[in-house]
Design an enzyme around this catalytic site. Sequence first.
Site, PDB file in Angstrom:
ATOM      1  N   VAL A  27       0.916  -1.200  -0.329  1.00  0.00           N
ATOM      2  CA  VAL A  27      -0.345  -0.167   0.150  1.00  0.00           C
ATOM      3  C   VAL A  27       0.902   1.432   0.083  1.00  0.00           C
ATOM      4  O   VAL A  27       0.899   2.296  -0.304  1.00  0.00           O
ATOM      5  CB  VAL A  27      -1.246  -0.010   1.216  1.00  0.00           C
ATOM      6  CG1 VAL A  27      -1.491   1.245   0.748  1.00  0.00           C
ATOM      7  CG2 VAL A  27      -1.961  -1.001   1.093  1.00  0.00           C
ATOM      8  N   ASP A  28       1.841   1.428   0.657  1.00  0.00           N
ATOM      9  CA  ASP A  28       2.652   2.423   1.299  1.00  0.00           C
ATOM     10  C   ASP A  28       3.488   2.817  -0.540  1.00  0.00           C
ATOM     11  O   ASP A  28       3.331   3.735  -0.813  1.00  0.00           O
ATOM     12  CB  ASP A  28       4.464   2.082   2.429  1.00  0.00           C
ATOM     13  CG  ASP A  28       2.989   2.712   3.697  1.00  0.00           C
ATOM     14  OD1 ASP A  28       2.476   2.696   3.344  1.00  0.00           O
ATOM     15  OD2 ASP A  28       4.102   2.401   4.201  1.00  0.00           O
ATOM     16  N   ARG A  29       3.749   1.831  -1.102  1.00  0.00           N
ATOM     17  CA  ARG A  29       4.777   1.691  -2.491  1.00  0.00           C
ATOM     18  C   ARG A  29       3.614   2.436  -3.107  1.00  0.00           C
ATOM     19  O   ARG A  29       3.564   3.246  -4.251  1.00  0.00           O
ATOM     20  CB  ARG A  29       5.724   0.890  -2.628  1.00  0.00           C
ATOM     21  CG  ARG A  29       6.454   0.731  -1.720  1.00  0.00           C
ATOM     22  CD  ARG A  29       7.853  -0.431  -1.683  1.00  0.00           C
ATOM     23  NE  ARG A  29       8.206  -0.858  -0.492  1.00  0.00           N
ATOM     24  CZ  ARG A  29       9.123  -0.030  -0.546  1.00  0.00           C
ATOM     25  NH1 ARG A  29       9.629   1.277  -1.212  1.00  0.00           N
ATOM     26  NH2 ARG A  29      10.392  -0.307   0.108  1.00  0.00           N
TER      27      ARG A  29
END
Length: 402
Positions: free
Chosen positions: A167-169
């Site tokens: 998700v972060d990436r």
Amino acid sequence: MGPLAGIKVIDMTTVLMGPYATQMLGDYGADVVKVEPPEGDITRQVGPFRHPGMGPVYLNTNRSKRAICLDLKQPAGREVVLRLLRDADVLVYNVRPQAMARLNLGYDVVAKINPRLIYAGVFGFGQDGPYAAKPAYDDLIQGGAGLAHLMAIGGDGTPRYVPNALVDRIVGLTAVGAICASLVHRDRTGRGQRLDIPMFETMTGFVMGDHMGGLTFEPPLDKGGYARHLSRDRRPYQTADGHICVIVYNDKQWEAFFAASGRTDLRDDPRFRTFAGRAANIDLVYAELARIFLTRTTAEWTELLAKADIPVMPMHTLESVLQDPHLVATDFFPVVEHPTEGPIRSMRVSATWSETTAEPPRPAPRMNEHGEAILRELGFSSDDIAAMIRDGVTTASPAAKE
């Protein structure tokens, strides 16, 4: 110089999502100034390390930046940020907007100082719904967007998170695209704008783009889900001595596979003969492939499939991928010399440009490595800087501590 040369980015992000996005902007040539709290970005503490505060997660998401430590809860620290923003092109932050407002750094305040600024927030949820003020982390959004559920369907029935900060990436990548689009708009109109990139909405669209299925229609035609992705045997195939990654997808590839594997008997089976037949019987098809791949070694299958032009890849480990012949040939993992950490393995910028080469201009900085130089650029005197260090607004530079 990179395609974003001349763009100044103020990076008020920590952990992974924001730093990954701003690292990419820096790799593309932007001058990125990372503003850290006095204790530093928390990922500095994720080891293993050669020196405290310089762990691998931090090193791999904060290159191409200059660093300054500031206590933004003190008026003098906030004043430094406001000076940085006067001629900046982009501000990226990843706390909740309510926290920026408490720091008196909301868009309504900042836009008066620099109306050309792209004010980009990467945070949990869109600000027009009931989740607006909720905290969010990668794991929570994986669950909320359906990824853990999909892992259960395609696995042993146990919900799991993907073992990657997916998700972060993905949201970080989305932010880079949105920021660059906003810079194009500003160049056309002369106006900056506020830009919100919420994790939940971004990932829900990302996941459901594949898995909306019959839920696309009203009334629904089924309960959603892309059957091929969810098949139990959609996985690396076990061979006689290991595993291999193969996808036999279109009719041409299947015809080649029938011949290469010696399974010409499947050519006349309607469940295997056409794309539609295979799609309708995907679990059976993948299960049969799993049985077929057990009959030869990984090396034998790799040679056979490559000659037949059927898509095949090794199943790498975290160590073996470093020796992949393609990545070795393209020097994807160059060993670079860090001023304090010694030789470290880096990763190349994957995109290439014919006119503006993008290369990381500097390794990840030590805490406050460029603090005094940045303050001098902003017009602060030696006495001003000494007072800030004395009052805890900033810290002494690493060189001064040594």
